[in-house]
Design a protein around this motif. Structure first.
Motif, PDB file in Angstrom:
ATOM      1  N   ILE A 172     -37.525  40.455  34.228  1.00 59.48           N
ATOM      2  CA  ILE A 172     -38.645  41.572  34.465  1.00 59.48           C
ATOM      3  C   ILE A 172     -37.891  42.716  34.704  1.00 59.48           C
ATOM      4  CG2 ILE A 172     -40.420  42.359  35.691  1.00 59.48           C
ATOM      5  CD1 ILE A 172     -41.010  40.127  34.394  1.00 59.48           C
ATOM      6  N   HIS A 173     -37.641  43.543  33.432  1.00 63.87           N
ATOM      7  CA  HIS A 173     -37.041  44.663  33.662  1.00 63.87           C
ATOM      8  C   HIS A 173     -37.922  46.001  33.654  1.00 63.87           C
ATOM      9  CE1 HIS A 173     -32.681  46.484  32.354  1.00 63.87           C
ATOM     10  NE2 HIS A 173     -33.676  47.339  33.022  1.00 63.87           N
ATOM     11  N   VAL A 174     -37.978  46.472  34.912  1.00 63.79           N
ATOM     12  CA  VAL A 174     -39.135  47.348  35.300  1.00 63.79           C
ATOM     13  C   VAL A 174     -38.488  48.918  35.018  1.00 63.79           C
ATOM     14  CG1 VAL A 174     -40.404  48.606  37.073  1.00 63.79           C
ATOM     15  CG2 VAL A 174     -40.130  46.117  36.995  1.00 63.79           C
ATOM     16  N   THR A 183     -35.658  51.607  28.429  1.00 60.17           N
ATOM     17  CA  THR A 183     -35.962  51.778  29.901  1.00 60.17           C
ATOM     18  C   THR A 183     -35.224  52.941  30.553  1.00 60.17           C
ATOM     19  OG1 THR A 183     -34.449  50.042  30.556  1.00 60.17           O
ATOM     20  CG2 THR A 183     -36.625  49.250  30.278  1.00 60.17           C
ATOM     21  N   LEU A 216     -34.925  41.897  27.556  1.00 58.18           N
ATOM     22  CA  LEU A 216     -36.237  41.852  28.451  1.00 58.18           C
ATOM     23  C   LEU A 216     -36.774  40.767  28.221  1.00 58.18           C
ATOM     24  CD1 LEU A 216     -38.000  45.197  27.509  1.00 58.18           C
ATOM     25  CD2 LEU A 216     -36.601  44.622  29.406  1.00 58.18           C
ATOM     26  N   ILE A 223     -37.922  44.930  19.058  1.00 62.63           N
ATOM     27  CA  ILE A 223     -37.700  46.329  19.199  1.00 62.63           C
ATOM     28  C   ILE A 223     -38.482  46.626  20.706  1.00 62.63           C
ATOM     29  CG2 ILE A 223     -37.723  48.874  18.473  1.00 62.63           C
ATOM     30  CD1 ILE A 223     -37.451  47.610  15.871  1.00 62.63           C
ATOM     31  N   TYR A 224     -37.712  47.158  21.688  1.00 58.29           N
ATOM     32  CA  TYR A 224     -38.331  47.555  22.846  1.00 58.29           C
ATOM     33  C   TYR A 224     -37.760  49.195  22.906  1.00 58.29           C
ATOM     34  CZ  TYR A 224     -39.358  42.863  24.368  1.00 58.29           C
ATOM     35  OH  TYR A 224     -40.197  41.618  24.430  1.00 58.29           O
ATOM     36  N   PRO A 225     -38.509  49.933  23.475  1.00 57.25           N
ATOM     37  CA  PRO A 225     -38.093  51.305  24.060  1.00 57.25           C
ATOM     38  C   PRO A 225     -37.198  51.337  25.099  1.00 57.25           C
ATOM     39  CG  PRO A 225     -40.215  51.012  25.084  1.00 57.25           C
ATOM     40  CD  PRO A 225     -40.001  49.874  24.149  1.00 57.25           C
TER      41      PRO A 225
END
Lengths: 274, 439
Positions: free
Chosen positions: A271-273, A125, A267, A121-123
């Motif tokens: 690299i998903h800035v 972007t 991700l 789980i990522y927040p």
């Protein structure tokens, strides 16, 4: 619910989709009594859709955002949409024109593919924090639901006789038109969001181009049906080919190089800035 | 005396004759649905090639390929085909919009006795249930129509293509783009060093001297210690006092066709060069490309021959004997600097804000650290046309969901025996059985 329990729930859902789908295919092949089959399929559709909705809602709850970020979440959402539309179809047609067997298999296949990707789980972007992108994703899921229904009807048309054409024809046309509307709304909202994000509406990103290819394909389908007056069985065969293209257009992007598309949201693949 | 214009009537007449002779054939060809299919399939094939190119070619190359002549032929062909199709079908559109029945005198496609329906109101209820708009005419005939707006929806949908094409053409010719670099507290002065990039339109170069823009604050938020923005916003003041917030996905409209949005981010330290007793020799903010952490950038001192290389560690921690950063948040910033004169390394060190490094009789320090933002300014009159076309397309699709125009008519039977329902154009739903109990 711990992540391990959730993972088991998802794997159970995959298994349920395949088992139910195959059961219904067998039941139809051996010509189970019509009314009994309708009841069973509706019950199973309800159970599986509830199952999928619980998994989807739980993912939404723990991640803090609508499950649209990454191949795993989008697969879960597509599965829920396919099953949801199949259930709605059962209710609308009173079980007379069931799309559940094929829809179950499609849902199971999508989720099985999704489970091969990172489920961390990522927040969200910044580029995914927008109502426009939520609407874009929602249209994509609904479009997949209706295209799956039309693919299911296409299988019936291809395998059934003239009776199938009379029985299914109206629903078949309606499923294609609604799927086309949802797909068009997806592309339009995508163009709008691309403008908000990058200042231009179209860039021939591979995801955009694949979506356009499929849209053109379904456009030819509508023209052949409405103007060419092709019989529904011929249309069904073309529809099945287009559905395969559609599945590829939805899921193939993750195999492209990270620099080639901003639609790769996993991700661990880039690299998903932002 | 007025001299007559030298027009050769024979040439004009011949031209008119040729146009009249070839128009029916051209109209049939250009307005053919089969041509539509061919063009769509060709475009889809081209699109597949573009997708394959996307996997190995940079995006700008793919965009250039999509603008080549073979593609333009397909785009133009589809537009002409659509235009002629719509033109040829205008009479059908007019007919489909009629309120009354259009199939009088035509044999019905299907008919069905209605033993349970004995009067017009009951027939109307049934027709309404089937989705028809029922009307009882002057002669007492009850008829229903559905799908009246479908063909109009079709026309509106296809009309959208022209606005979309026009939008793209206008955008291609008139789009003006600029990328600005402004730090917190900095106002736009139209100075050359504030522009990172300019892409003027093919026809004119936008004058930015009247652009009113002041950056108040830039606020980044990162997720944990990852290089992952969860928020990046800039508070700006535009139009001589209007406050606004902009983010990467939230452009601020400056006019009906001009938009400003935050598109990038970096650090702006202020360096201060002093004598050993503290008198300031030089001081300036620097927009350095030292984000993400680990990147190195450099600057020249104004009045000295030295070159200063800088790395910034926003959240400094010592790791494996060297400097590192725990996160991208500015919690414990440290500047790793190396000072060169020509190719010779003169001094190097790790400085916190307020600390200084002495070299060759002077000292350098970084007392202040701010953010700078990259702002993308786009002026594109074509976008409004394009989105109008997309909106038309969607409205048209919604209108055409009703299905092809269909008409039904109910005639009463003789001797109270119920009536007959007749239908034109749409298939009768075989699942519906008409008995008295169904009403």
């Amino acid at each position: 619910m711990t992540p391990e329990v959730f993972a088991r729930l998802v794997h159970g859902l995959i298994a349920a989709c395949f088992i139910v789908g195959l059961m219904l295919v067998v039941a139809e092949t051996v010509r189970m009594e019509q009314r009994g089959l309708a009841r069973v399929s509706r019950l199973l559709a309800v159970i599986m859709t509830v199952f999928a909705t619980v998994a989807w809602s739980y993912r939404w709850y723990v991640s803090g955002h609508i499950p649209l970020f990454g191949t795993y979440e989008s697969g879960l959402s597509l599965t829920t949409a396919v099953l949801g539309v199949a259930l709605a179809w059962e209710i609308k047609t009173g079980g007379r024109v069931s799309v559940l067997p094929m829809a179950s298999l499609i849902a199971g296949g999508i989720l099985l593919h999704a489970c091969r990707f990172d489920a961390t789980i990522y927040p969200l972007t910044i580029s995914e924090q927008s109502l426009v992108v939520d609407f874009h994703a929602f249209c994509a899921w609904i479009a997949m639901g209706f295209w799956s229904a039309s693919a299911a009807l296409s299988v019936r048309l291809c395998l059934g006789g003239d009776d199938a054409e009379k029985k299914i024809g109206r629903w078949f046309g309606w499923s294609i038109q609604t799927g086309f509307l949802a797909h068009s709304a997806m592309m339009a909202s995508g163009a709008l969001y691309r403008f908000l994000l990058f200042g231009s509406a179209w860039s021939f990103d591979p995801m955009e181009t694949m979506g356009l290819t499929v849209w053109l394909g379904y456009g030819t389908l509508l023209h052949l049906r409405l103007l060419g007056r092709w019989p529904d069985r011929r249309i069904a065969a073309w529809n099945l080919f287009l559905f395969v293209l559609l599945l590829l257009s939805y899921r193939l992007i993750v195999y492209f190089p990270a620099w080639s598309s901003y639609h790769i949201l996993d991700l661990n693949l880039r690299i998903h800035v932002t | 005396m007025i001299k007559p214009v030298n027009t050769n009537p024979w040439k004009l007449g011949r031209l008119a004759y040729l146009v009249r002779r070839t128009w029916p054939g051209f109209g049939r060809f250009a307005g053919s649905w089969k041509l539509s299919i061919v063009l769509m399939v060709v475009w889809a094939f081209y699109s597949v090639l573009l997708v394959i190119w996307s996997s190995s070619s940079p995006p700008h190359i793919v965009r250039n390929i999509a603008g080549l002549f073979p593609f333009q032929v397909v785009y133009a062909g589809l537009l002409i085909n659509t235009l002629v199709c719509l033109w040829l079908r205008l009479p059908l559109l007019k007919r489909s919009l009629l309120k009354g029945m259009t199939t009088q005198g035509v044999n019905p496609r299907w008919s069905q006795p209605t033993p349970g329906i004995r009067d017009y109101s009951e027939a109307a209820v049934l027709g309404n249930r089937w989705g028809y708009t029922m009307t009882t005419g002057d002669s007492g005939m009850t008829y229903g129509i559905k799908g009246r707006w479908t063909m109009l929806g079709n026309f509106i949908f296809h009309s959208g293509f022209f606005f979309i094409a026009l939008g793209f053409m206008v955008s291609f010719q008139l789009r003006d783009e600029a990328t600005l670099c402004l730090a917190e507290g900095e106002g736009f002065t139209n100075a050359r060093e504030q522009f990172l990039d300019r892409k003027p339109s093919a026809w004119f170069s936008q004058d930015y001297s009247d652009l009113s823009l002041q950056v108040s604050t830039i606020v980044p938020r990162f997720w944990r210690d990852e290089l992952l923005f969860t928020s990046l916003q800039a508070a700006i003041v535009v139009d001589q006092g209007r406050s606004a917030m902009t983010a990467i996905n939230r452009p601020v409209p400056l006019s009906w066709c001009q938009f400003l949005r935050l598109s990038g981010f970096g650090y702006t330290p202020r360096y201060e060069l002093t004598t050993l007793d503290g008198s300031v020799l030089e001081s300036s903010f620097l927009k350095l490309s030292v984000f993400p952490p680990g990147r190195r950038d450099f600057f020249h001192l104004l009045h000295f021959p030295h070159r200063v290389y800088v790395r910034l560690y926003p959240d400094y921690v010592a790791q494996d004997g060297g400097p590192a950063t725990q996160s991208c948040e500015l919690k414990r910033p440290r500047f790793e600097i190396q000072i060169f004169r020509m190719k010779q390394l003169i001094a190097e060190g790790l400085l916190a804000p307020g600390e200084s490094l002495a070299f060759e009789g002077i000292k350098i320090g970084f007392p202040e650290l701010r953010y700078w933002g990259e702002f993308s300014l786009v002026r594109d009159p074509g976008m409004s046309l394009l989105f109008f076309g997309l909106t038309l397309g969607l409205i048209g699709l919604v209108l055409s969901l009703g299905g092809a125009r269909a008409e039904i008519r109910w005639r009463p039977g003789h001797d109270q025996s119920g009536g007959v329902l007749e239908g034109w154009l749409a298939a009768h739903d075989p699942g519906r059985e008409l008995t008295g109990g169904n009403l």
